[in-house]
Scaffold this motif. Structure first.
Motif, mmCIF file in Angstrom:
data_model
loop_
_atom_site.group_PDB
_atom_site.id
_atom_site.type_symbol
_atom_site.label_atom_id
_atom_site.label_comp_id
_atom_site.label_asym_id
_atom_site.label_seq_id
_atom_site.Cartn_x
_atom_site.Cartn_y
_atom_site.Cartn_z
ATOM 1 N N ILE A 74 -7.243 -6.555 1.824
ATOM 2 C CA ILE A 74 -6.698 -7.477 2.865
ATOM 3 C C ILE A 74 -5.467 -6.811 3.553
ATOM 4 N N GLN A 75 -5.036 -5.350 3.255
ATOM 5 C CA GLN A 75 -4.037 -4.863 4.065
ATOM 6 C C GLN A 75 -4.567 -3.711 4.852
ATOM 7 N N ASP A 76 -4.150 -3.738 6.070
ATOM 8 C CA ASP A 76 -4.859 -3.153 7.115
ATOM 9 C C ASP A 76 -4.932 -1.430 6.760
ATOM 10 N N ASP A 77 -3.565 -1.041 6.259
ATOM 11 C CA ASP A 77 -3.456 0.391 5.788
ATOM 12 C C ASP A 77 -4.630 0.856 4.831
ATOM 13 N N ALA A 78 -4.749 -0.079 3.909
ATOM 14 C CA ALA A 78 -5.685 0.139 2.957
ATOM 15 C C ALA A 78 -7.067 0.277 3.452
ATOM 16 N N ILE A 79 -7.485 -0.800 4.238
ATOM 17 C CA ILE A 79 -8.760 -0.588 4.961
ATOM 18 C C ILE A 79 -8.987 0.430 5.747
ATOM 19 N N LYS A 80 -7.892 1.126 6.620
ATOM 20 C CA LYS A 80 -8.272 2.328 7.185
ATOM 21 C C LYS A 80 -8.340 3.666 6.109
ATOM 22 N N TYR A 81 -7.580 3.404 5.123
ATOM 23 C CA TYR A 81 -7.590 4.409 4.207
ATOM 24 C C TYR A 81 -9.119 4.655 3.272
ATOM 25 N N LEU A 82 -9.708 3.407 3.316
ATOM 26 C CA LEU A 82 -11.073 3.218 2.640
ATOM 27 C C LEU A 82 -12.034 3.454 3.357
ATOM 28 N N PHE B 168 0.874 -1.224 -0.085
ATOM 29 C CA PHE B 168 0.023 0.036 -0.048
ATOM 30 C C PHE B 168 0.862 1.346 0.108
ATOM 31 N N GLU B 169 2.215 1.125 0.454
ATOM 32 C CA GLU B 169 2.970 2.147 0.009
ATOM 33 C C GLU B 169 2.927 3.000 -1.369
ATOM 34 N N GLY B 170 2.504 1.878 -2.146
ATOM 35 C CA GLY B 170 2.448 2.666 -3.911
ATOM 36 C C GLY B 170 0.977 3.157 -4.005
ATOM 37 N N ALA B 171 0.331 3.431 -2.802
ATOM 38 C CA ALA B 171 -0.791 4.331 -3.358
ATOM 39 C C ALA B 171 -1.006 5.508 -3.999
ATOM 40 N N ALA B 172 0.126 6.094 -4.014
ATOM 41 C CA ALA B 172 0.140 7.497 -4.601
ATOM 42 C C ALA B 172 0.064 7.080 -6.129
ATOM 43 N N TRP B 173 0.488 6.010 -6.407
ATOM 44 C CA TRP B 173 0.697 5.555 -7.959
ATOM 45 C C TRP B 173 -0.624 5.096 -8.585
ATOM 46 N N GLY C 164 -7.572 -1.249 -3.125
ATOM 47 C CA GLY C 164 -6.533 -0.430 -2.898
ATOM 48 C C GLY C 164 -7.248 0.970 -2.402
ATOM 49 N N THR C 165 -6.924 1.718 -3.214
ATOM 50 C CA THR C 165 -7.303 3.334 -2.675
ATOM 51 C C THR C 165 -8.806 3.524 -2.774
#
Length: 226
Positions: free
Chosen positions: A104-112, A44-49, A82-83
Motif C-alpha cells: 500500500i506504501q508507494d516507497d515499498a512499491i517502487k522498491y519491489l 517503510f523507513e523500517g525496511a532495514a529491519w 514490504g521489501t
C-alpha cells in the motif's frame, strides 16, 4: 420507527457496527476489531529491519518458507510484502506460477519493482493494494500470506472478505504473527496476536483453521481455509 431508521440511512448517518473506537494506546490506532486494538502501520523507513541479517535465525524464515503449502505452479499473494523478503524467496519455488507482491506504501512499491528487475524474477507481479482490498483478481490465488501484517490492517473485516474472493475454492490463507501468548517475545504488544483472537476474527469472516504450526521460534504459523 421504521421510517425514522430509513431516513437516518438516507441522510448518511454513520452506523458502524463492525468497529469500535476508544482512546488509542501507544502505537495503536484507537480502532478496535472484536476487542483487539489495531496497530499503527510500520513505515517503510523500517525496511532495514525487515532485511536484517539476524532475521533467519530469530524467526527461522527458511523453515517457514519450506513449510508453505505450495507447488511449482502455485499462484501466491504476499500481502503487505514490504521489501519482498518472502516474495523473492518464494518466487523461485513457483517457476510455473507467480507471486503477487501487494503493498500500500508507494516507497515499498517502487522498491519491489526495482528489486524484481534487478533479480530478473519475471514471475513477481507488484500490485498496489488498498486499505480495504488487496486488489487481487477474483478466484485466482492458491495461497495468500501475511507475514506480521494482519494486526496492522485498518479494515480487517473488509480485507478478509476481499481476500476470500481472491482465493480459489481450495485456496488457503497463511498468517505469520508474533505470539501474544509468550511474554518472552520482545515485540510491542499491539504487534503480537493470539491464536484464540485470530481464530475469532477469521471465523467471523468465513475462514477455518487448517494448521496451527508452532514450529517457529517466536511466531505462529496459521493456515486457514475458507
Amino acid at each position: 420507527m421504521g421510517l425514522v431508521c430509513l431516513v437516518s440511512v438516507c441522510l448518511g448517518q454513520p452506523r458502524d457496527t463492525i468497529y469500535t473506537f476508544k482512546k488509542q494506546s501507544p502505537g495503536g490506532t484507537g480502532k478496535f476489531y472484536m476487542g483487539r486494538e489495531i496497530a499503527q502501520i510500520m513505515s517503510f523507513e523500517g525496511a532495514a529491519w525487515l532485511e536484517r541479517d539476524t532475521r533467519p535465525k530469530e524467526e527461522n524464515t527458511n523453515l517457514a518458507i519450506s513449510k508453505l503449502p505450495i507447488t511449482e505452479t502455485s499462484i501466491v499473494a504476499d500481502i503487505g510484502a514490504g521489501t519482498g523478503y518472502y516474495t523473492f524467496r518464494i518466487a523461485p519455488k513457483v517457476p510455473g506460477g507467480k507471486v503477487y507482491a501487494v503493498e500500500i506504501q508507494d516507497d515499498a512499491i517502487k522498491y519491489l519493482r526495482d528489486r524484481s528487475k534487478k533479480l530478473k524474477q519475471n514471475n513477481v507481479i507488484v500490485i498496489k493494494g488498498g486499505e480495504q482490498s488487496p486488489n487481487l483478481p477474483d478466484n485466482s490465488i492458491d495461497l495468500a500470506i501475511m507475514v506480521d501484517v494482519y494486526h496492522e490492517l485498518l479494515y480487517p473485516h473488509e480485507m478478509l472478505q476481499a481476500i476470500s474472493r481472491s482465493l480459489k475454492p481450495s485456496g488457503k490463507l497463511l498468517l505469520i504473527e508474533y505470539r501474544a501468548e509468550d511474554p518472552a517475545v520482545e515485540i510491542k504488544e499491539l504487534h503480537k496476536t493470539s491464536v484464540a483472537q485470530v481464530n475469532k476474527e477469521l471465523g467471523a469472516n468465513g475462514f477455518h483453521l487448517i494448521q496451527d504450526g508452532e514450529f517457529m521460534p517466536i511466531q505462529h504459523f496459521l493456515v486457514y481455509g475458507k
